[in-house]
Design a protein around this motif. Structure first.
Motif, mmCIF file in Angstrom:
data_model
loop_
_atom_site.group_PDB
_atom_site.id
_atom_site.type_symbol
_atom_site.label_atom_id
_atom_site.label_comp_id
_atom_site.label_asym_id
_atom_site.label_seq_id
_atom_site.Cartn_x
_atom_site.Cartn_y
_atom_site.Cartn_z
ATOM 1 N N ILE A 10 27.764 3.504 28.195
ATOM 2 C CA ILE A 10 28.544 3.617 26.968
ATOM 3 C C ILE A 10 27.631 3.364 25.781
ATOM 4 O O ILE A 10 26.940 2.352 25.717
ATOM 5 C CB ILE A 10 29.712 2.623 26.963
ATOM 6 N N LYS A 11 27.618 4.292 24.861
ATOM 7 C CA LYS A 11 26.790 4.178 23.667
ATOM 8 C C LYS A 11 27.648 3.653 22.518
ATOM 9 O O LYS A 11 28.722 4.168 22.244
ATOM 10 C CB LYS A 11 26.182 5.541 23.312
ATOM 11 N N TYR A 12 27.171 2.627 21.860
ATOM 12 C CA TYR A 12 27.879 1.983 20.743
ATOM 13 C C TYR A 12 27.603 2.787 19.485
ATOM 14 O O TYR A 12 26.449 3.015 19.116
ATOM 15 C CB TYR A 12 27.369 0.552 20.609
ATOM 16 N N PHE A 13 28.661 3.262 18.809
ATOM 17 C CA PHE A 13 28.483 4.154 17.674
ATOM 18 C C PHE A 13 29.308 3.664 16.493
ATOM 19 O O PHE A 13 30.533 3.702 16.523
ATOM 20 C CB PHE A 13 28.906 5.576 18.066
ATOM 21 N N SER A 14 28.627 3.171 15.476
ATOM 22 C CA SER A 14 29.310 2.719 14.265
ATOM 23 C C SER A 14 28.478 3.114 13.052
ATOM 24 O O SER A 14 27.332 3.558 13.169
ATOM 25 C CB SER A 14 29.497 1.199 14.282
ATOM 26 N N ALA A 15 29.060 2.947 11.882
ATOM 27 C CA ALA A 15 28.357 3.269 10.640
ATOM 28 C C ALA A 15 27.122 2.398 10.470
ATOM 29 O O ALA A 15 26.145 2.798 9.826
ATOM 30 C CB ALA A 15 29.295 3.091 9.457
ATOM 31 N N ASP A 16 27.152 1.204 11.036
ATOM 32 C CA ASP A 16 26.028 0.282 10.892
ATOM 33 C C ASP A 16 24.880 0.590 11.852
ATOM 34 O O ASP A 16 23.771 0.102 11.663
ATOM 35 C CB ASP A 16 26.504 -1.155 11.117
ATOM 36 N N SER A 17 25.173 1.388 12.892
ATOM 37 C CA SER A 17 24.144 1.650 13.896
ATOM 38 C C SER A 17 23.415 2.973 13.679
ATOM 39 O O SER A 17 22.436 3.262 14.358
ATOM 40 C CB SER A 17 24.767 1.651 15.304
ATOM 41 N N VAL A 18 23.908 3.794 12.739
ATOM 42 C CA VAL A 18 23.327 5.119 12.512
ATOM 43 C C VAL A 18 23.130 5.337 11.018
ATOM 44 O O VAL A 18 24.020 5.072 10.218
ATOM 45 C CB VAL A 18 24.245 6.227 13.071
ATOM 46 N N PRO A 282 27.206 -6.604 36.756
ATOM 47 C CA PRO A 282 27.372 -6.687 35.299
ATOM 48 C C PRO A 282 26.103 -7.121 34.580
ATOM 49 O O PRO A 282 25.775 -6.587 33.518
ATOM 50 C CB PRO A 282 28.492 -7.720 35.134
ATOM 51 N N ARG A 283 25.395 -8.098 35.153
ATOM 52 C CA ARG A 283 24.165 -8.566 34.506
ATOM 53 C C ARG A 283 23.095 -7.481 34.490
ATOM 54 O O ARG A 283 22.378 -7.315 33.492
ATOM 55 C CB ARG A 283 23.645 -9.814 35.230
ATOM 56 N N ALA A 284 23.002 -6.732 35.582
ATOM 57 C CA ALA A 284 22.038 -5.646 35.631
ATOM 58 C C ALA A 284 22.375 -4.573 34.584
ATOM 59 O O ALA A 284 21.477 -3.991 33.944
ATOM 60 C CB ALA A 284 22.000 -5.015 37.025
ATOM 61 N N PHE A 285 23.672 -4.326 34.397
ATOM 62 C CA PHE A 285 24.102 -3.372 33.385
ATOM 63 C C PHE A 285 23.699 -3.852 31.991
ATOM 64 O O PHE A 285 23.174 -3.086 31.183
ATOM 65 C CB PHE A 285 25.625 -3.180 33.451
ATOM 66 N N GLN A 286 23.898 -5.145 31.717
ATOM 67 C CA GLN A 286 23.516 -5.691 30.412
ATOM 68 C C GLN A 286 22.019 -5.594 30.191
ATOM 69 O O GLN A 286 21.566 -5.235 29.108
ATOM 70 C CB GLN A 286 23.980 -7.133 30.300
ATOM 71 N N LYS A 287 21.231 -5.902 31.204
ATOM 72 C CA LYS A 287 19.776 -5.818 31.066
ATOM 73 C C LYS A 287 19.329 -4.390 30.810
ATOM 74 O O LYS A 287 18.412 -4.139 30.019
ATOM 75 C CB LYS A 287 19.101 -6.370 32.333
ATOM 76 N N ALA A 288 20.001 -3.427 31.478
ATOM 77 C CA ALA A 288 19.656 -2.015 31.282
ATOM 78 C C ALA A 288 19.937 -1.592 29.849
ATOM 79 O O ALA A 288 19.184 -0.784 29.252
ATOM 80 C CB ALA A 288 20.451 -1.134 32.242
ATOM 81 N N GLN A 289 21.001 -2.152 29.244
ATOM 82 C CA GLN A 289 21.318 -1.820 27.850
ATOM 83 C C GLN A 289 20.308 -2.428 26.885
ATOM 84 O O GLN A 289 20.019 -1.876 25.841
ATOM 85 C CB GLN A 289 22.733 -2.299 27.509
ATOM 86 N N GLU A 290 19.793 -3.604 27.253
ATOM 87 C CA GLU A 290 18.812 -4.270 26.398
ATOM 88 C C GLU A 290 17.508 -3.485 26.331
ATOM 89 O O GLU A 290 16.819 -3.473 25.335
ATOM 90 C CB GLU A 290 18.543 -5.685 26.905
#
Length: 290
Positions: A10-18, A282-290
């Protein structure tokens, strides 16, 4: 394998991120400040921050007028085929999955930063006169926003008028389309998906959804299978995984906090569920996002 179906990030998309102005330079006209973002003749195909086949957590509400082209997208797991003349109104914190958009697709888009409440997502194909009227309102907002002195309250009121007009048009279309009402099976699937999106953080029991729809669990299972080709729990699990990914990626919560938020009996039960559905912890998913 069951777990492979939900493994999109899931990609986080907001006005502050782009940085819209920099990202869309030379492709479209852009206005953005602390109150609103406006894109004229935006092309999803050329936007470097959008990818076909991706899943996005859209933070702010959006109002989009499709000027040309077509697309296949899902909002909170409800699929829409979008064409020229379609208007899209989304509430805050929507999960959007993009299947495809055509090369010639262009939109007139509003990213709403001010506190304008939008109760539900609306996707409706407009008649040419309806669409042109909204387009005139959109250009009025654009012109006023680009004046030397930005009048935030004026812009906000005009955007609220556009939102109100879209809601009214949708209600009129729903009333006039009685001859094309969906079958009971399709309507129940639609109502079921709305319930899932509203309650999946706390409820994952077929009986809960059957009770709200006033049918037996067996009947609900049969209807959802016929309507979608998938089981009740497929949709419930899919919604839960999407929520879990959003929380793990964007909230700063620990695994046990997400497990509690999603009403799992324990952190280990949540971890087992998450790994079964995604192939990673879940932790592996978080690390992959980091």
């Amino acid at each position: 394998m069951r777990g492979s179906r939900n493994n999109k990030d899931i990609k986080y998309f907001s006005a502050d991120s782009v940085d819209l102005k920099e990202s869309l330079a030379g492709q479209s006209q852009v206005f953005i400040n602390d109150h609103i973002g406006i894109v004229v003749n935006g092309s999803p195909k050329l936007a470097p921050f959008l990818e076909e086949g991706a899943v996005y957590h859209i933070v702010e509400p959006r109002l989009l007028l499709v000027l040309s082209g077509h697309a296949d997208v899902s909002l909170n797991m409800e699929r829409y085929l979008i064409d020229k003349g379609t208007v899209i109104l989304t509430s805050a914190d929507v999960i959007m999955e993009t299947e495809m958009w055509s090369d010639d697709m262009q939109i007139f888009g509003f990213l709403i930063k001010d506190d304008i409440y939008i109760a539900e997502n609306i996707v409706v194909q407009l008649q040419p006169e309806e669409f042109n009227n909204l387009l005139r309102m959109a250009f009025l907002v654009w012109n006023i926003a680009n004046r030397q002195s930005f009048h935030s309250d004026t812009v906000r009121q005009l955007v609220m008028a556009m939102v109100s007009e879209i809601i009214c048009i949708k209600e009129e279309h729903d009333f006039s389309d009685k001859s094309e009402l969906p079958s009971r099976r399709q309507q129940m699937f639609h109502d079921f998906m709305k319930l899932v999106n509203k309650h999946c953080e706390r409820e994952r029991n077929i009986s809960f959804y059957a009770s709200h729809l006033r049918v037996t669990p067996h009947h609900l299972s049969a209807i959802i299978k016929e309507a979608s080709g998938q089981s009740v729990m497929y949709w419930v699990d899919r919604a839960t995984i999407l929520r879990a990914k959003v929380l793990l990626k964007t909230s700063g919560m620990m695994t046990y906090e997400v497990a509690d938020r999603l009403n799992f009996v324990s952190s280990s039960a949540f971890c087992s569920f998450f790994k079964r559905e995604t192939g990673m912890t879940p932790r592996a998913f978080q690390k992959a996002q980091e």
